[in-house]
Design a protein around this motif. Structure first.
Motif, PDB file in Angstrom:
ATOM      1  N   HIS A 174      -5.944  11.932  18.488  1.00 45.29           N
ATOM      2  CA  HIS A 174      -5.416  10.983  19.746  1.00 45.29           C
ATOM      3  C   HIS A 174      -6.639  10.125  20.223  1.00 45.29           C
ATOM      4  O   HIS A 174      -6.955  10.096  21.372  1.00 45.29           O
ATOM      5  CB  HIS A 174      -5.032  12.059  20.818  1.00 45.29           C
ATOM      6  N   ALA A 175      -7.352   9.473  19.424  1.00 42.03           N
ATOM      7  CA  ALA A 175      -8.490   8.549  19.557  1.00 42.03           C
ATOM      8  C   ALA A 175      -7.966   7.154  19.910  1.00 42.03           C
ATOM      9  O   ALA A 175      -6.483   6.894  19.362  1.00 42.03           O
ATOM     10  CB  ALA A 175      -9.311   8.205  18.358  1.00 42.03           C
ATOM     11  N   LYS A 176      -8.512   6.307  20.589  1.00 41.75           N
ATOM     12  CA  LYS A 176      -7.818   5.036  20.786  1.00 41.75           C
ATOM     13  C   LYS A 176      -7.751   4.047  19.749  1.00 41.75           C
ATOM     14  O   LYS A 176      -6.690   3.248  19.641  1.00 41.75           O
ATOM     15  CB  LYS A 176      -8.882   4.057  21.815  1.00 41.75           C
ATOM     16  N   THR A 177      -8.521   4.224  18.570  1.00 37.26           N
ATOM     17  CA  THR A 177      -8.466   3.423  17.525  1.00 37.26           C
ATOM     18  C   THR A 177      -8.651   4.161  16.180  1.00 37.26           C
ATOM     19  O   THR A 177      -9.497   5.290  16.414  1.00 37.26           O
ATOM     20  CB  THR A 177      -9.448   2.214  17.434  1.00 37.26           C
ATOM     21  N   ILE A 178      -8.536   3.859  15.057  1.00 40.51           N
ATOM     22  CA  ILE A 178      -8.730   4.464  13.641  1.00 40.51           C
ATOM     23  C   ILE A 178     -10.326   4.689  13.759  1.00 40.51           C
ATOM     24  O   ILE A 178     -10.809   5.505  13.236  1.00 40.51           O
ATOM     25  CB  ILE A 178      -7.839   4.104  12.490  1.00 40.51           C
ATOM     26  N   GLU A 179     -10.999   3.261  14.044  1.00 40.02           N
ATOM     27  CA  GLU A 179     -12.504   3.390  13.742  1.00 40.02           C
ATOM     28  C   GLU A 179     -13.122   4.541  14.776  1.00 40.02           C
ATOM     29  O   GLU A 179     -13.823   4.990  14.364  1.00 40.02           O
ATOM     30  CB  GLU A 179     -12.938   1.922  14.284  1.00 40.02           C
ATOM     31  N   ASP A 180     -12.599   4.603  15.789  1.00 40.65           N
ATOM     32  CA  ASP A 180     -13.186   5.386  16.878  1.00 40.65           C
ATOM     33  C   ASP A 180     -13.028   6.994  16.256  1.00 40.65           C
ATOM     34  O   ASP A 180     -13.849   7.780  16.248  1.00 40.65           O
ATOM     35  CB  ASP A 180     -12.279   5.487  18.121  1.00 40.65           C
ATOM     36  N   ALA A 181     -11.784   7.161  15.577  1.00 41.86           N
ATOM     37  CA  ALA A 181     -11.526   8.663  15.168  1.00 41.86           C
ATOM     38  C   ALA A 181     -12.499   8.806  14.062  1.00 41.86           C
ATOM     39  O   ALA A 181     -13.156   9.945  13.886  1.00 41.86           O
ATOM     40  CB  ALA A 181     -10.009   8.619  14.737  1.00 41.86           C
ATOM     41  N   LYS A 182     -12.600   7.810  13.299  1.00 42.08           N
ATOM     42  CA  LYS A 182     -13.692   8.134  12.079  1.00 42.08           C
ATOM     43  C   LYS A 182     -14.996   8.146  12.475  1.00 42.08           C
ATOM     44  O   LYS A 182     -15.901   8.754  11.924  1.00 42.08           O
ATOM     45  CB  LYS A 182     -13.233   6.744  11.019  1.00 42.08           C
ATOM     46  N   LEU A 183     -15.358   7.337  13.305  1.00 43.95           N
ATOM     47  CA  LEU A 183     -16.806   7.591  13.885  1.00 43.95           C
ATOM     48  C   LEU A 183     -17.117   8.954  14.603  1.00 43.95           C
ATOM     49  O   LEU A 183     -18.058   9.410  14.169  1.00 43.95           O
ATOM     50  CB  LEU A 183     -17.229   6.542  14.929  1.00 43.95           C
ATOM     51  N   CYS A 184     -16.242   9.403  15.253  1.00 44.43           N
ATOM     52  CA  CYS A 184     -16.481  10.788  15.792  1.00 44.43           C
ATOM     53  C   CYS A 184     -16.469  11.716  14.789  1.00 44.43           C
ATOM     54  O   CYS A 184     -17.266  12.800  14.751  1.00 44.43           O
ATOM     55  CB  CYS A 184     -15.427  11.061  16.871  1.00 44.43           C
ATOM     56  N   ALA A 185     -15.244  11.918  13.775  1.00 39.69           N
ATOM     57  CA  ALA A 185     -15.412  12.713  12.838  1.00 39.69           C
ATOM     58  C   ALA A 185     -16.495  12.846  11.960  1.00 39.69           C
ATOM     59  O   ALA A 185     -16.864  13.880  11.628  1.00 39.69           O
ATOM     60  CB  ALA A 185     -13.978  12.494  11.966  1.00 39.69           C
ATOM     61  N   LYS A 186     -16.870  11.586  11.573  1.00 44.39           N
ATOM     62  CA  LYS A 186     -17.961  11.561  10.634  1.00 44.39           C
ATOM     63  C   LYS A 186     -19.322  11.899  11.074  1.00 44.39           C
ATOM     64  O   LYS A 186     -20.185  12.829  10.424  1.00 44.39           O
ATOM     65  CB  LYS A 186     -18.141  10.164  10.034  1.00 44.39           C
ATOM     66  N   SER A 187     -19.450  11.790  12.539  1.00 44.53           N
ATOM     67  CA  SER A 187     -20.668  12.206  13.305  1.00 44.53           C
ATOM     68  C   SER A 187     -20.829  13.853  13.473  1.00 44.53           C
ATOM     69  O   SER A 187     -21.971  14.158  13.192  1.00 44.53           O
ATOM     70  CB  SER A 187     -20.679  11.626  14.539  1.00 44.53           C
ATOM     71  N   VAL A 188     -19.732  14.432  13.467  1.00 45.37           N
ATOM     72  CA  VAL A 188     -19.860  15.767  13.785  1.00 45.37           C
ATOM     73  C   VAL A 188     -19.886  16.314  12.297  1.00 45.37           C
ATOM     74  O   VAL A 188     -20.998  17.248  12.311  1.00 45.37           O
ATOM     75  CB  VAL A 188     -18.454  16.477  14.194  1.00 45.37           C
ATOM     76  N   ILE A 189     -19.401  16.040  11.338  1.00 45.21           N
ATOM     77  CA  ILE A 189     -19.608  16.519  10.045  1.00 45.21           C
ATOM     78  C   ILE A 189     -20.989  16.170   9.421  1.00 45.21           C
ATOM     79  O   ILE A 189     -21.438  16.989   8.617  1.00 45.21           O
ATOM     80  CB  ILE A 189     -18.643  15.875   9.072  1.00 45.21           C
ATOM     81  N   SER A 190     -21.719  15.076   9.980  1.00 47.92           N
ATOM     82  CA  SER A 190     -23.072  14.996   9.503  1.00 47.92           C
ATOM     83  C   SER A 190     -24.166  15.785  10.444  1.00 47.92           C
ATOM     84  O   SER A 190     -25.297  15.429  10.027  1.00 47.92           O
ATOM     85  CB  SER A 190     -23.398  13.209   9.527  1.00 47.92           C
ATOM     86  N   SER A 191     -23.907  16.144  11.423  1.00 50.47           N
ATOM     87  CA  SER A 191     -24.865  16.728  12.514  1.00 50.47           C
ATOM     88  C   SER A 191     -25.553  17.801  11.846  1.00 50.47           C
ATOM     89  O   SER A 191     -24.867  18.863  11.707  1.00 50.47           O
ATOM     90  CB  SER A 191     -24.212  16.934  13.735  1.00 50.47           C
ATOM     91  N   SER A 192     -26.847  18.031  11.679  1.00 51.30           N
ATOM     92  CA  SER A 192     -27.528  18.943  11.349  1.00 51.30           C
ATOM     93  C   SER A 192     -27.359  20.197  11.991  1.00 51.30           C
ATOM     94  O   SER A 192     -27.452  21.622  11.695  1.00 51.30           O
ATOM     95  CB  SER A 192     -29.115  18.795  11.025  1.00 51.30           C
ATOM     96  N   LEU A 193     -27.408  19.872  13.550  1.00 50.80           N
ATOM     97  CA  LEU A 193     -27.409  20.931  14.357  1.00 50.80           C
ATOM     98  C   LEU A 193     -26.000  21.643  14.345  1.00 50.80           C
ATOM     99  O   LEU A 193     -25.894  22.918  14.378  1.00 50.80           O
ATOM    100  CB  LEU A 193     -27.664  20.421  15.881  1.00 50.80           C
ATOM    101  N   VAL A 194     -24.713  20.858  14.305  1.00 49.24           N
ATOM    102  CA  VAL A 194     -23.544  21.336  14.052  1.00 49.24           C
ATOM    103  C   VAL A 194     -23.519  22.291  12.919  1.00 49.24           C
ATOM    104  O   VAL A 194     -23.010  23.234  12.648  1.00 49.24           O
ATOM    105  CB  VAL A 194     -22.468  20.442  13.988  1.00 49.24           C
ATOM    106  N   LYS A 195     -23.922  21.767  11.582  1.00 47.61           N
ATOM    107  CA  LYS A 195     -24.004  22.467  10.354  1.00 47.61           C
ATOM    108  C   LYS A 195     -24.559  23.805  10.238  1.00 47.61           C
ATOM    109  O   LYS A 195     -24.487  24.708   9.766  1.00 47.61           O
ATOM    110  CB  LYS A 195     -24.400  21.316   9.091  1.00 47.61           C
ATOM    111  N   SER A 196     -25.919  23.562  11.045  1.00 44.51           N
ATOM    112  CA  SER A 196     -26.639  24.753  11.191  1.00 44.51           C
ATOM    113  C   SER A 196     -25.913  25.907  11.873  1.00 44.51           C
ATOM    114  O   SER A 196     -26.099  27.096  11.578  1.00 44.51           O
ATOM    115  CB  SER A 196     -27.939  24.443  11.954  1.00 44.51           C
ATOM    116  N   ALA A 197     -25.467  25.593  13.224  1.00 45.36           N
ATOM    117  CA  ALA A 197     -24.713  26.536  13.772  1.00 45.36           C
ATOM    118  C   ALA A 197     -23.596  27.271  13.218  1.00 45.36           C
ATOM    119  O   ALA A 197     -23.050  28.230  13.409  1.00 45.36           O
ATOM    120  CB  ALA A 197     -23.965  25.764  15.323  1.00 45.36           C
ATOM    121  N   LEU A 198     -22.948  26.440  12.443  1.00 52.71           N
ATOM    122  CA  LEU A 198     -21.724  26.979  11.460  1.00 52.71           C
ATOM    123  C   LEU A 198     -22.319  27.711  10.393  1.00 52.71           C
ATOM    124  O   LEU A 198     -21.448  28.775   9.897  1.00 52.71           O
ATOM    125  CB  LEU A 198     -20.882  25.790  11.012  1.00 52.71           C
TER     126      LEU A 198
END
Length: 405
Positions: A286-310
């Motif tokens: 439920h993002a405003k645009t496909i670009e917004d959705a991609k930017l958010c998804a890729k940012s999370v999957i690229s975060s070293s802190l998120v990856k370390s937490a998981l």
């Protein structure tokens, strides 16, 4: 569409493939492969957006313009990147030798390399290896080819599917490699796909470009975009379906199957990230645009802190919200809901941009699984996107701390 579990690129009509040890790897493991279409074929490709491009990439940018492409030659163990004019000449030599052995023109051969950057290519070993490999093509072995392109990969990545067009069987089969230095923008990431469909070069290129944007370009292992990333697709027309030259229903059917192949290979690459213990899938809804959705998804999957937490099985949802906050995606933080999901259960950990009470033990159990899904609901539109990656473990540092030495 059928998934053919025991088939690989050498089972697609008109294609042969082989992988051998040519002497590049001291371990004796396979390090050179040749993929060959016995018939004229069209090809499409996408290449790394890194300004520092390996010699094979620079060569392929020219060779992909050819109306006929019948072979791909790939070595592992040496990237032939940052090797100057000598490296470019060596890439040309790889194409020339392959072309001579297969009675092709040099520009009808694509070249790939993967491995250590900045080390001169031992071209004499590769030349002999190409000659040997080409002489062995009658013993075609797609599994050996998939092994020969591996570096730090822990398993070969391959998939074959079958669809029907005009009552004719059409096969799409791919092999890929990638484990580290994976953040494609088109690990070192290489992917080679062959198909017997009859399609124009322009439409094959259109299909591949769009497919790459939604598959390989939505993967991140470590945030590093390689000098050697490439995806090449070859179609030899042996299915003998009517030529697909418009975006008709047959094109759509082929494109859906191509997307599936590329998505599965992309997920295998993410799963096999260096030192990884789990595959992570991030779905933004439920993002405003496909670009917004991609930017958010890729940012999370690229975060070293998120990856370390998981890696630590820690339901640290704040790091997820932080990652989408610097993604440049457009969203309203006070609307965001966050969930974790795996095969055993799912749990909500944030609502309307704030933390909520949740069962920490259940969350930990969910995150301990080998396949974890992060679901982010922006509640702001109708678009969605998915990205894939892996956790960041101690072993990633161990592997990359001594990769060259």
């Amino acid at each position: 569409m059928k998934i053919l579990e025991n088939k690989t690129i050498s089972d697609v009509p008109g294609f042969k493939a082989i992988g051998i040890h040519s002497g590049l790897k001291k371990s004796g493991k396979k390090d050179l492969c040749v993929i060959y279409s016995e018939y004229p074929a069209v090809a499409a490709a996408t290449f790394t957006k890194n300004k520092v491009k390996a010699a094979p990439i620079l060569l392929n940018i020219e060779h992909i313009k050819s109306e006929n492409t019948q072979a791909i030659v790939v070595n592992s163990g040496n990237a032939n990147a940052c090797t100057g004019l000598e490296g470019f000449k060596n890439a040309i030599t790889m194409a020339e030798v392959t072309a001579k052995e297969l009675s092709l023109s040099t520009h009808e051969v694509m070249v790939g390399s993967t491995g250590i950057i900045g080390v001169p290519l031992p071209i004499d070993k590769i030349t002999e290896g190409i000659q040997t490999a080409c002489s062995m093509l009658n013993k075609s072995d797609g599994n050996a080819a998939s092994e020969a392109i591996m570096t730090t990969d822990t398993f070969p990545k391959k998939i074959t599917v079958e669809i029907t067009i005009e009552d004719k069987p059409v096969y799409i089969s791919g092999i890929a490699k990638g484990s580290g230095m994976i953040h494609p923008n088109m690990g070192t990431m290489l992917s080679f796909i062959v198909t017997n469909i009859n399609i124009t070069k322009s439409l094959l290129s259109l299909a591949l470009k769009d497919s790459v944007e939604n598959t390989y370009n939505m993967v991140s292992v470590d945030g590093d975009t390689s000098t050697n990333d490439m995806v090449i697709t070859i179609a030899n027309g042996k299915a003998k379906n009517s030529l697909i030259d418009t975006k008709n229903s047959y094109y759509v059917k082929f494109k859906e199957a191509l997307d599936f192949v590329n998505q599965e290979l992309a997920k295998m690459i993410a799963k096999d990230g260096e030192g990884a213990t789990k595959l992570i899938e991030t779905c933004v809804l439920h993002a405003k645009t496909i670009e917004d959705a991609k930017l958010c998804a890729k940012s999370v999957i690229s975060s070293s802190l998120v990856k370390s937490a998981l890696f630590g099985n820690d339901a640290n949802w704040g790091r997820i919200l932080c990652a989408i906050g610097y993604s440049n995606g457009n969203f309203e933080p006070e609307k965001v809901d966050i969930f974790f999901k795996s095969k055993i259960d799912n749990i909500q950990v944030a609502k309307n941009g704030k933390g909520i009470s949740f069962d920490e033990a259940l969350a930990k159990s969910i995150l301990e699984q080998e396949y974890v899904n992060i679901i982010i609901d922006l509640k702001d539109g109708e678009y969605e996107a998915t990205a894939w990656g892996c956790d960041l473990s101690y072993d990633y540092v161990k592997i990359n701390g001594s990769y060259r030495t």
